[in-house]
Design a protein around this motif. Structure first.
Motif, PDB file in Angstrom:
ATOM      1  N   ARG A 121       0.829  -1.353   0.016  1.00 15.71           N
ATOM      2  CA  ARG A 121      -0.060  -0.110   0.028  1.00 15.71           C
ATOM      3  C   ARG A 121       0.919   1.374  -0.030  1.00 15.71           C
ATOM      4  O   ARG A 121       0.621   2.245  -0.777  1.00 15.71           O
ATOM      5  CB  ARG A 121      -0.825  -0.106   1.201  1.00 15.71           C
ATOM      6  CG  ARG A 121      -1.944  -1.007   1.011  1.00 15.71           C
ATOM      7  CD  ARG A 121      -3.301  -0.781   1.790  1.00 15.71           C
ATOM      8  NE  ARG A 121      -4.385  -1.895   1.423  1.00 15.71           N
ATOM      9  CZ  ARG A 121      -5.309  -2.165   2.111  1.00 15.71           C
ATOM     10  NH1 ARG A 121      -5.701  -1.218   3.070  1.00 15.71           N
ATOM     11  NH2 ARG A 121      -6.064  -3.055   1.900  1.00 15.71           N
ATOM     12  N   ARG A 122       1.981   0.980   0.635  1.00 13.72           N
ATOM     13  CA  ARG A 122       2.623   2.287   0.721  1.00 13.72           C
ATOM     14  C   ARG A 122       3.416   2.675  -0.782  1.00 13.72           C
ATOM     15  O   ARG A 122       3.566   3.667  -1.052  1.00 13.72           O
ATOM     16  CB  ARG A 122       3.948   2.152   1.647  1.00 13.72           C
ATOM     17  CG  ARG A 122       3.429   2.463   3.157  1.00 13.72           C
ATOM     18  CD  ARG A 122       4.831   2.161   4.218  1.00 13.72           C
ATOM     19  NE  ARG A 122       5.662   2.802   3.946  1.00 13.72           N
ATOM     20  CZ  ARG A 122       6.841   2.383   4.123  1.00 13.72           C
ATOM     21  NH1 ARG A 122       7.202   1.110   4.565  1.00 13.72           N
ATOM     22  NH2 ARG A 122       8.118   3.219   4.129  1.00 13.72           N
ATOM     23  N   LEU A 123       3.873   1.565  -1.193  1.00 15.12           N
ATOM     24  CA  LEU A 123       4.566   1.432  -2.661  1.00 15.12           C
ATOM     25  C   LEU A 123       3.261   2.112  -3.548  1.00 15.12           C
ATOM     26  O   LEU A 123       3.690   2.931  -4.385  1.00 15.12           O
ATOM     27  CB  LEU A 123       4.760   0.131  -3.108  1.00 15.12           C
ATOM     28  CG  LEU A 123       5.738  -0.160  -4.142  1.00 15.12           C
ATOM     29  CD1 LEU A 123       6.576  -1.356  -4.159  1.00 15.12           C
ATOM     30  CD2 LEU A 123       4.872  -0.198  -5.334  1.00 15.12           C
ATOM     31  N   GLN A 124       2.253   1.731  -3.661  1.00 14.86           N
ATOM     32  CA  GLN A 124       1.113   2.092  -4.476  1.00 14.86           C
ATOM     33  C   GLN A 124       0.804   3.492  -4.154  1.00 14.86           C
ATOM     34  O   GLN A 124       0.592   4.355  -5.086  1.00 14.86           O
ATOM     35  CB  GLN A 124      -0.386   1.318  -3.953  1.00 14.86           C
ATOM     36  CG  GLN A 124      -0.289  -0.039  -4.605  1.00 14.86           C
ATOM     37  CD  GLN A 124      -1.285  -0.928  -4.223  1.00 14.86           C
ATOM     38  OE1 GLN A 124      -1.761  -0.872  -2.868  1.00 14.86           O
ATOM     39  NE2 GLN A 124      -1.694  -2.214  -4.967  1.00 14.86           N
ATOM     40  N   ALA A 125       0.944   4.090  -3.092  1.00 18.77           N
ATOM     41  CA  ALA A 125       0.641   5.431  -2.948  1.00 18.77           C
ATOM     42  C   ALA A 125       1.833   6.163  -3.438  1.00 18.77           C
ATOM     43  O   ALA A 125       1.730   7.123  -4.092  1.00 18.77           O
ATOM     44  CB  ALA A 125       0.370   5.713  -1.329  1.00 18.77           C
ATOM     45  N   ALA A 126       2.955   5.928  -3.235  1.00 19.28           N
ATOM     46  CA  ALA A 126       4.077   6.608  -3.619  1.00 19.28           C
ATOM     47  C   ALA A 126       4.025   6.515  -5.299  1.00 19.28           C
ATOM     48  O   ALA A 126       4.451   7.620  -5.927  1.00 19.28           O
ATOM     49  CB  ALA A 126       5.652   5.694  -3.254  1.00 19.28           C
ATOM     50  N   ARG A 127       3.554   5.438  -5.894  1.00 24.11           N
ATOM     51  CA  ARG A 127       3.344   5.376  -7.497  1.00 24.11           C
ATOM     52  C   ARG A 127       2.384   6.261  -7.656  1.00 24.11           C
ATOM     53  O   ARG A 127       2.743   7.000  -8.937  1.00 24.11           O
ATOM     54  CB  ARG A 127       3.240   4.113  -7.814  1.00 24.11           C
ATOM     55  CG  ARG A 127       3.167   3.797  -9.240  1.00 24.11           C
ATOM     56  CD  ARG A 127       2.808   2.496  -9.717  1.00 24.11           C
ATOM     57  NE  ARG A 127       3.625   1.395  -9.195  1.00 24.11           N
ATOM     58  CZ  ARG A 127       4.694   1.066  -9.529  1.00 24.11           C
ATOM     59  NH1 ARG A 127       5.448   1.613 -10.812  1.00 24.11           N
ATOM     60  NH2 ARG A 127       5.474  -0.006  -9.121  1.00 24.11           N
TER      61      ARG A 127
END
Length: 85
Positions: free
Chosen positions: A10-16
């Motif tokens: 989820r953190r990765l998706q938010a950064a993307r």
């Protein structure tokens, strides 16, 4: 309750998402220094989170697979099928 893997994804998706959004903003505001700073910050965050995720759980995208002897991308569940709910 989210697993550590789900939290990281989820953190990765938010950064993307942030990188994509600031990219769109910079398309119409190419000299905005604050936007450029934010883009660099979020891009670095995305790269760091992607590296962390892939080291722990495997590639996010097929193009990131390091397969040499066998195409292993299809051997296991895809990132969105790896126990996330």
């Amino acid at each position: 309750m989210l697993s550590e893997k789900q939290k990281l994804l989820r953190r990765l998706q938010a950064a993307r998402f942030a990188v994509i959004e600031i990219n769109l903003y910079l398309d119409s505001h190419p000299t905005c220094q604050e936007g450029l700073r934010y883009f660099r910050e979020k891009r670095a965050e995305l790269e760091s989170l992607t590296k962390e995720y892939e080291e722990k759980y495997g590639p996010i995208c097929a193009s990131d697979s390091d397969a040499t002897d066998r195409w292993d991308w299809v051997a296991g569940p895809f990132p969105w099928e790896r126990g996330e709910s």
